[in-house]
Motif scaffolding. Structure first.
Motif, short mmCIF file in Angstrom:
data_model
loop_
_atom_site.label_atom_id
_atom_site.label_comp_id
_atom_site.label_asym_id
_atom_site.label_seq_id
_atom_site.Cartn_x
_atom_site.Cartn_y
_atom_site.Cartn_z
N ALA A 171 71.75 47.35 33.81
CA ALA A 171 72.86 47.23 34.76
C ALA A 171 74.13 47.80 34.16
N LEU A 172 74.98 48.33 35.04
CA LEU A 172 76.30 48.83 34.68
C LEU A 172 77.30 48.14 35.58
N VAL A 173 78.27 47.44 34.99
CA VAL A 173 79.30 46.74 35.75
C VAL A 173 80.64 47.37 35.42
N LEU A 174 81.32 47.89 36.45
CA LEU A 174 82.62 48.54 36.29
C LEU A 174 83.70 47.61 36.79
N LEU A 175 84.47 47.03 35.87
CA LEU A 175 85.54 46.10 36.22
C LEU A 175 86.86 46.86 36.34
N SER A 176 87.48 46.75 37.50
CA SER A 176 88.72 47.49 37.75
C SER A 176 89.73 46.57 38.41
N ASP A 177 90.70 47.17 39.12
CA ASP A 177 91.71 46.38 39.83
C ASP A 177 91.42 46.35 41.32
N VAL A 178 90.22 46.79 41.72
CA VAL A 178 89.83 46.79 43.13
C VAL A 178 88.55 45.97 43.30
N GLU A 179 88.33 45.47 44.50
CA GLU A 179 87.18 44.61 44.77
C GLU A 179 85.87 45.38 44.83
N GLY A 180 85.96 46.68 45.11
CA GLY A 180 84.76 47.49 45.25
C GLY A 180 85.07 48.69 46.11
N LEU A 181 84.04 49.26 46.72
CA LEU A 181 84.22 50.42 47.59
C LEU A 181 84.39 49.96 49.03
N PHE A 182 85.47 50.40 49.66
CA PHE A 182 85.78 50.01 51.04
C PHE A 182 85.52 51.18 51.99
N THR A 183 85.45 50.84 53.27
CA THR A 183 85.29 51.87 54.31
C THR A 183 86.56 52.69 54.49
N ALA A 184 87.68 52.19 53.98
CA ALA A 184 88.96 52.90 53.99
C ALA A 184 89.81 52.31 52.87
N ASP A 185 90.95 52.91 52.60
CA ASP A 185 91.84 52.41 51.56
C ASP A 185 92.44 51.08 52.03
N PRO A 186 92.06 49.95 51.40
CA PRO A 186 92.55 48.64 51.85
C PRO A 186 94.06 48.46 51.71
N ARG A 187 94.68 49.31 50.87
CA ARG A 187 96.13 49.21 50.70
C ARG A 187 96.86 49.82 51.89
N ARG A 188 96.15 50.62 52.68
CA ARG A 188 96.77 51.29 53.83
C ARG A 188 96.16 50.90 55.16
N ASP A 189 94.95 50.38 55.13
CA ASP A 189 94.23 50.03 56.37
C ASP A 189 93.78 48.59 56.30
N ALA A 190 94.41 47.74 57.11
CA ALA A 190 94.08 46.31 57.10
C ALA A 190 92.66 46.05 57.59
N GLY A 191 92.09 47.02 58.30
CA GLY A 191 90.73 46.85 58.82
C GLY A 191 89.65 47.35 57.89
N ALA A 192 90.05 47.77 56.71
CA ALA A 192 89.07 48.29 55.75
C ALA A 192 88.06 47.21 55.38
N ARG A 193 86.78 47.59 55.33
CA ARG A 193 85.71 46.64 55.06
C ARG A 193 85.04 46.96 53.73
#
Length: 375
Positions: A171-193
């Motif tokens: 397994a490879l775990v990448l710890l960053s400042d984001v929750e994961g991969l979203f359908t859009a940029d969550p910082r700009r799109d409140a509907g990002a999933r």
């Protein structure tokens, strides 16, 4: 949700964890020692009953702090100076946290040249194997002090993906400042999933990854997705998740639905094939015809000069090259049996013509099967 994939993480015996700069620092870019201690406790937990490799950023940030700099230097010498000052401080932080529990750690500094050269790659692989067999946790970082542009991985995400392949991690775990991969940029799109699982990294998935990161770190979501994709191609499960909250690594390795899981897309490669596919930077491209592509991908055959339609780049015999079809899609990588100028002269010719055209013949193949890795 892929329950079987999440459950498989619980059974992972060898884990590579990458900790990004933004997971180690305050918003100001200063090293967050309190949070580092909490991350260290998670890593210590992960090391119990598992073999753990840590790929850690943070040296430049610690160097900035020690030198009293308010922002990351833009020039290479400035970054190298910060890394030189900060690397020992970073390792001391790991020694303090791990040593308090009797866990030995080892510093390993790498450049891309260490992974590109076959002999040095094997040395790295064998050293890491010996450390793990001795129950030592390797703490790996790019050797920013001596790296220059052509030798740099460019980010520790890429390095983590290469290391995961080299040690044949589960397994490879990448710890960053984001929750994961979203359908859009969550910082700009409140509907990002948030995407729970990615079965295959396609061009659409890469498009979702988008841009880069802050002025403190160097990697972005795109580099994380590519690192996870690289691991997935080698049969390794990957997870991108936030390292901002204590306990996240533990939750991931306990199979909880945290972050984005990248499922394996291929069988485990042998050491040589993994090195060719992921550690090398191609110096040219061989465009091949449809018959050659079919023979390589499905027939597991070598590339013959007769299948080469076009040669681009400047490379010597033994250098890495990409293999592309007529549409420009790269489907394999390998080591050229001839230099670029030689291949241009024998492209499209039969094997029996090589000696009459060049006056000599190294091999019958433009790229031998043993030197090929299908991507």
């Amino acid at each position: 949700m892929t329950h079987s994939g999440r459950n498989a993480l619980r059974a992972a015996k060898r884990v590579v964890v990458k900790i990004g700069t933004n997971a180690l620092t305050h918003a100001t870019g200063r090293f967050n020692r309190e949070h580092f201690v909490a991350l260290g406790e998670d890593l210590l937990w992960a090391a119990q009953g598992r073999e753990l490799v840590v790929v850690s950023s943070g040296a430049i940030a610690l160097g900035m702090e020690r030198l009293g700099l308010g922002s990351r230097p833009r020039d290479i010498p400035g970054k190298q100076a910060c890394a030189a000052v900060g690397q020992s401080r970073l390792m001391q932080a790991y020694e303090d946290v791990f040593g308090a529990q009797g866990q030995a750690v080892a510093q390993v500094l790498l450049t891309h040249e260490d992974m590109r050269d076959r002999r040095r790659y094997l040395n790295v692989k064998h050293t890491l194997e010996r450390l793990l067999s001795a129950s030592v946790v390797p703490v790996i970082n790019e050797n920013d002090t001596v790296s220059v542009d052509e030798l740099k991985f460019g980010d520790n995400d890429t390095l983590a993906g290469l290391v995961a392949g080299a040690v044949e991690a589960d397994a490879l775990v990448l710890l960053s400042d984001v929750e994961g991969l979203f359908t859009a940029d969550p910082r700009r799109d409140a509907g990002a999933r948030l995407l729970d699982t990615v079965e295959e990294v396609t061009s659409d998935v890469l498009a979702l990854a988008g841009g880069t990161s802050s002025g403190v770190g160097t990697g972005g979501m795109a580099t994380k997705v590519r690192a996870a994709a690289s691991a997935a191609e080698q049969g390794i499960r990957g997870v991108i998740t936030s390292g901002a909250l204590p306990g996240r690594l533990r939750a991931v390795l306990e199979g909880e639905p945290m972050g984005t899981l990248f499922e394996p897309t291929g069988a485990r490669r042998g050491s040589r094939a993994a090195w060719i596919a992921h550690a090398l930077r191609p110096l040219g491209t061989l465009t091949v015809d449809a018959g050659a592509r079919e023979a390589i991908v499905h027939g597991k055959r070598s590339l013959l000069p007769s299948g080469v339609k076009q040669v681009t780049g400047d490379f010597d015999r033994g250098d890495p090259v990409d293999l592309a079809d007529a549409s420009g899609e790269v489907f394999a990588r390998g080591l050229a049996s001839y230099g670029a100028d030689e291949l241009r002269r024998i492209a499209g010719r039969r094997t029996s013509d090589i000696e009459s055209v060049l006056g000599y013949r190294y091999l019958d193949e433009a790229v031998h099967r043993d030197d090929l890795a299908v991507l």
